[in-house]
Design a protein around this motif. Structure first.
Motif, PDB file in Angstrom:
ATOM      1  N   PHE A  58       0.831  -1.208   0.000  1.00 28.25           N
ATOM      2  CA  PHE A  58       0.000   0.000   0.000  1.00 28.25           C
ATOM      3  C   PHE A  58       0.864   1.256   0.000  1.00 28.25           C
ATOM      4  CE2 PHE A  58      -2.322   3.359   2.242  1.00 28.25           C
ATOM      5  CZ  PHE A  58      -3.475   3.423   1.479  1.00 28.25           C
ATOM      6  N   LEU A  59       1.928   1.255   0.804  1.00 35.07           N
ATOM      7  CA  LEU A  59       2.831   2.406   0.837  1.00 35.07           C
ATOM      8  C   LEU A  59       3.548   2.584  -0.503  1.00 35.07           C
ATOM      9  CD1 LEU A  59       4.412   2.048   4.395  1.00 35.07           C
ATOM     10  CD2 LEU A  59       2.616   3.636   3.661  1.00 35.07           C
ATOM     11  N   ILE A  60       3.924   1.484  -1.134  1.00 36.69           N
ATOM     12  CA  ILE A  60       4.561   1.570  -2.452  1.00 36.69           C
ATOM     13  C   ILE A  60       3.600   2.194  -3.465  1.00 36.69           C
ATOM     14  CG2 ILE A  60       5.444   0.210  -4.393  1.00 36.69           C
ATOM     15  CD1 ILE A  60       7.446   0.374  -2.193  1.00 36.69           C
ATOM     16  N   SER A  61       2.342   1.768  -3.444  1.00 38.22           N
ATOM     17  CA  SER A  61       1.357   2.304  -4.379  1.00 38.22           C
ATOM     18  C   SER A  61       1.098   3.782  -4.120  1.00 38.22           C
ATOM     19  CB  SER A  61       0.041   1.520  -4.273  1.00 38.22           C
ATOM     20  OG  SER A  61       0.194   0.210  -4.777  1.00 38.22           O
ATOM     21  N   VAL A  62       1.012   4.160  -2.843  1.00 34.84           N
ATOM     22  CA  VAL A  62       0.799   5.580  -2.525  1.00 34.84           C
ATOM     23  C   VAL A  62       1.995   6.411  -2.972  1.00 34.84           C
ATOM     24  CG1 VAL A  62       0.565   7.231  -0.627  1.00 34.84           C
ATOM     25  CG2 VAL A  62      -0.772   5.117  -0.613  1.00 34.84           C
ATOM     26  N   ALA A  63       3.209   5.908  -2.711  1.00 33.66           N
ATOM     27  CA  ALA A  63       4.415   6.652  -3.087  1.00 33.66           C
ATOM     28  C   ALA A  63       4.514   6.822  -4.595  1.00 33.66           C
ATOM     29  CB  ALA A  63       5.656   5.937  -2.542  1.00 33.66           C
ATOM     30  N   ARG A  64       4.269   5.758  -5.355  1.00 34.20           N
ATOM     31  CA  ARG A  64       4.369   5.869  -6.805  1.00 34.20           C
ATOM     32  C   ARG A  64       3.263   6.757  -7.372  1.00 34.20           C
ATOM     33  NH1 ARG A  64       3.035   0.460 -10.098  1.00 34.20           N
ATOM     34  NH2 ARG A  64       3.170   2.012 -11.767  1.00 34.20           N
ATOM     35  N   THR A  65       2.087   6.742  -6.725  1.00 34.98           N
ATOM     36  CA  THR A  65       0.986   7.584  -7.201  1.00 34.98           C
ATOM     37  C   THR A  65       1.278   9.059  -6.962  1.00 34.98           C
ATOM     38  OG1 THR A  65      -0.625   5.812  -6.793  1.00 34.98           O
ATOM     39  CG2 THR A  65      -1.475   8.058  -6.970  1.00 34.98           C
ATOM     40  N   VAL A  66       1.758   9.388  -5.760  1.00 29.60           N
ATOM     41  CA  VAL A  66       2.029  10.784  -5.426  1.00 29.60           C
ATOM     42  C   VAL A  66       3.223  11.319  -6.222  1.00 29.60           C
ATOM     43  CG1 VAL A  66       2.717  12.369  -3.583  1.00 29.60           C
ATOM     44  CG2 VAL A  66       1.017  10.585  -3.130  1.00 29.60           C
ATOM     45  N   ALA A 125      -2.586   9.871 -11.643  1.00 22.23           N
ATOM     46  CA  ALA A 125      -2.878   9.202 -10.373  1.00 22.23           C
ATOM     47  C   ALA A 125      -3.686   7.922 -10.606  1.00 22.23           C
ATOM     48  CB  ALA A 125      -3.621  10.148  -9.442  1.00 22.23           C
ATOM     49  N   VAL A 126      -4.699   8.016 -11.452  1.00 24.79           N
ATOM     50  CA  VAL A 126      -5.507   6.822 -11.750  1.00 24.79           C
ATOM     51  C   VAL A 126      -4.649   5.753 -12.422  1.00 24.79           C
ATOM     52  CG1 VAL A 126      -7.443   5.961 -13.117  1.00 24.79           C
ATOM     53  CG2 VAL A 126      -7.646   8.138 -11.901  1.00 24.79           C
ATOM     54  N   SER A 127      -3.813   6.185 -13.371  1.00 23.52           N
ATOM     55  CA  SER A 127      -2.959   5.229 -14.072  1.00 23.52           C
ATOM     56  C   SER A 127      -1.951   4.575 -13.132  1.00 23.52           C
ATOM     57  CB  SER A 127      -2.226   5.943 -15.217  1.00 23.52           C
ATOM     58  OG  SER A 127      -1.331   5.079 -15.863  1.00 23.52           O
ATOM     59  N   GLN A 128      -1.315   5.378 -12.288  1.00 25.90           N
ATOM     60  CA  GLN A 128      -0.317   4.840 -11.359  1.00 25.90           C
ATOM     61  C   GLN A 128      -0.958   3.906 -10.332  1.00 25.90           C
ATOM     62  OE1 GLN A 128       2.879   4.918 -11.319  1.00 25.90           O
ATOM     63  NE2 GLN A 128       3.635   6.749 -12.331  1.00 25.90           N
ATOM     64  N   TRP A 129      -2.105   4.290  -9.810  1.00 19.52           N
ATOM     65  CA  TRP A 129      -2.741   3.478  -8.777  1.00 19.52           C
ATOM     66  C   TRP A 129      -3.184   2.122  -9.326  1.00 19.52           C
ATOM     67  CZ3 TRP A 129      -3.018   3.491  -3.673  1.00 19.52           C
ATOM     68  CH2 TRP A 129      -3.962   2.664  -3.057  1.00 19.52           C
ATOM     69  N   ASN A 130      -3.689   2.100 -10.559  1.00 19.37           N
ATOM     70  CA  ASN A 130      -4.203   0.857 -11.135  1.00 19.37           C
ATOM     71  C   ASN A 130      -3.136   0.014 -11.821  1.00 19.37           C
ATOM     72  OD1 ASN A 130      -6.889   1.361 -10.383  1.00 19.37           O
ATOM     73  ND2 ASN A 130      -7.256   2.600 -12.190  1.00 19.37           N
ATOM     74  N   ARG A 159      10.243  -8.748  -4.383  1.00 20.16           N
ATOM     75  CA  ARG A 159       8.843  -8.738  -3.963  1.00 20.16           C
ATOM     76  C   ARG A 159       8.539  -7.648  -2.946  1.00 20.16           C
ATOM     77  NH1 ARG A 159       6.156 -12.760  -5.957  1.00 20.16           N
ATOM     78  NH2 ARG A 159       4.451 -12.473  -4.488  1.00 20.16           N
ATOM     79  N   ARG A 160       9.554  -7.075  -2.332  1.00 22.51           N
ATOM     80  CA  ARG A 160       9.326  -5.975  -1.395  1.00 22.51           C
ATOM     81  C   ARG A 160       8.977  -4.683  -2.119  1.00 22.51           C
ATOM     82  NH1 ARG A 160      11.087  -6.428   3.752  1.00 22.51           N
ATOM     83  NH2 ARG A 160      11.691  -4.228   3.821  1.00 22.51           N
ATOM     84  N   LEU A 161       9.158  -4.642  -3.437  1.00 27.51           N
ATOM     85  CA  LEU A 161       8.847  -3.462  -4.231  1.00 27.51           C
ATOM     86  C   LEU A 161       7.530  -3.592  -4.999  1.00 27.51           C
ATOM     87  CD1 LEU A 161      12.358  -2.575  -5.716  1.00 27.51           C
ATOM     88  CD2 LEU A 161      11.147  -1.418  -3.861  1.00 27.51           C
ATOM     89  N   LEU A 162       6.814  -4.695  -4.788  1.00 25.66           N
ATOM     90  CA  LEU A 162       5.567  -4.889  -5.510  1.00 25.66           C
ATOM     91  C   LEU A 162       4.496  -3.925  -4.996  1.00 25.66           C
ATOM     92  CD1 LEU A 162       5.303  -8.785  -5.746  1.00 25.66           C
ATOM     93  CD2 LEU A 162       5.936  -7.169  -7.553  1.00 25.66           C
ATOM     94  N   PRO A 163       3.714  -3.315  -5.889  1.00 26.75           N
ATOM     95  CA  PRO A 163       2.633  -2.419  -5.453  1.00 26.75           C
ATOM     96  C   PRO A 163       1.411  -3.205  -5.006  1.00 26.75           C
ATOM     97  CG  PRO A 163       2.679  -2.530  -7.835  1.00 26.75           C
ATOM     98  CD  PRO A 163       3.843  -3.348  -7.353  1.00 26.75           C
ATOM     99  N   LEU A 164       0.444  -2.482  -4.502  1.00 26.08           N
ATOM    100  CA  LEU A 164      -0.761  -3.111  -3.962  1.00 26.08           C
ATOM    101  C   LEU A 164      -1.495  -3.933  -5.015  1.00 26.08           C
ATOM    102  CD1 LEU A 164      -2.731  -3.399  -1.572  1.00 26.08           C
ATOM    103  CD2 LEU A 164      -3.863  -1.327  -2.380  1.00 26.08           C
ATOM    104  N   GLN A 165      -1.568  -3.427  -6.248  1.00 26.83           N
ATOM    105  CA  GLN A 165      -2.322  -4.129  -7.286  1.00 26.83           C
ATOM    106  C   GLN A 165      -1.738  -5.520  -7.552  1.00 26.83           C
ATOM    107  OE1 GLN A 165      -4.966  -2.617  -7.973  1.00 26.83           O
ATOM    108  NE2 GLN A 165      -4.387  -0.667  -7.082  1.00 26.83           N
ATOM    109  N   SER A 166      -0.421  -5.618  -7.551  1.00 25.07           N
ATOM    110  CA  SER A 166       0.216  -6.916  -7.808  1.00 25.07           C
ATOM    111  C   SER A 166      -0.105  -7.917  -6.701  1.00 25.07           C
ATOM    112  CB  SER A 166       1.728  -6.742  -7.935  1.00 25.07           C
ATOM    113  OG  SER A 166       2.047  -5.897  -9.025  1.00 25.07           O
TER     114      SER A 166
END
Length: 300
Positions: free
Chosen positions: A79-87, A208-213, A225-232
């Motif tokens: 979740f933190l990875i996804s938030v960081a990449r989105t922001v 933001a939509v593209s990065q989050w999804n 695997r520690r770098l995988l985003p929430l979607q994965s």
């Protein structure tokens, strides 16, 4: 005759309005029902869901599906990875794309048509996935968080939207800043960017939509695997081949509730978890989103 004609026109207008309202209600119902049904399935007992017949209310309310999703210890980090990449991805993409669009919108910039043509070519032709993979490997982006951010910093379509908006800003603002001794970077950050916040908000929303999804780039370029985003992570949970592992994990934490889990119920919970952040943010940016679509419809 005139009164009767006016009356007919009014009656026709009323019936037309009724027809429009009915059609829009049906469209809204058809659009919203699948989402509402997914919410109901995610909150219903999995075995009971398999019986079918669910509509707009859970028959056997349970949170076991969401427990099964969040029981995975990888979820918080992902979740933190996804938030960081989105922001980071959204902010840097808006700035980089704006910096590219700014000179292409200025009539005194020599060669702007050549640069725009070269940029447009990249919209229709690509080197392909294998050359892209080799390029990322050579510049050290494989197994790196920055593979989520750097490749998406420049989007030609979004550049055209920002450029079109910049063309509508009077040159007098820029000229007055030059008279006061400002340079181009200062003009961009202190004049052009503040005056373009509606279109910048659109670009941020797009990214933001593209990065989050996004999950495909992690699937191709990330092995850590520690770098995988929430979607994965959520895709792995949904995967049917992982259901046996999921039930073992759930039984260790929530006991007999694991028997209530099915692939469909957990998938519904995953879908809601995935969509919820965007659903919460989108209403506040919807006005800018519509504006950006109208801006990008005309290219000068």
């Amino acid at each position: 005759m005139r009164k009767s004609a006016v009356r007919k026109i009014r009656n026709g207008s009323v019936w037309f309005d009724v027809f429009v309202y009915v059609v829009m209600f049906l469209v809204a119902a058809v659009t919203l029902y699948p989402f509402l049904n997914t919410v109901v399935v995610s909150l219903n007992d999995g075995i009971d869901t398999a019986r079918g017949g669910l509509t707009l209310c859970p028959r056997k309310f349970t949170l076991s599906n969401y427990r099964a999703v969040f029981i995975d210890t990888r979820i918080p980090r992902a979740f933190l990875i996804s938030v960081a990449r989105t922001v980071l991805g959204s902010a840097l993409a808006a700035i980089a794309t704006g910096l590219f669009a700014y000179p292409l919108s200025r009539p005194y910039f020599r060669g702007r048509h050549i640069y725009r043509t070269l940029a447009l070519i990249t919209m229709y032709f690509s080197g392909g996935l294998i050359p892209q993979y080799l390029l990322y490997m050579k510049i050290g982006l494989l197994n790196s968080f920055w593979v989520y951010v750097l490749p998406g910093m420049l989007n030609v379509y979004q550049m055209l939207i920002i450029r079109t908006y910049f063309l509508g800003i009077p040159m007098e603002f820029e000229e007055s800043a030059f008279v006061d001794g400002a340079k181009h970077l200062r003009v961009f950050f202190q004049i052009m960017l503040p005056l373009s916040m509606p279109v910048i908000a659109v670009i941020i929303l797009y990214n933001a939509v593209s990065q989050w999804n996004s999950w495909f780039n992690a699937y191709i370029y990330i092995r850590n695997r520690r770098l995988l985003p929430l979607q994965s992570i959520l895709i792995e949970i949904v995967n049917v081949n992982k259901m046996s592992e999921l039930e073992e994990m759930a039984s260790a934490e929530i006991g007999m509730a694991a028997q209530q889990l099915t692939t469909r119920s957990v998938t519904a919970a995953v879908m809601i978890v995935t969509c919820l952040p965007i659903i919460c943010v989108y209403p506040f940016l919807q006005e800018y989103f519509v504006k950006g679509v109208m801006i990008g419809s005309v290219n000068r």
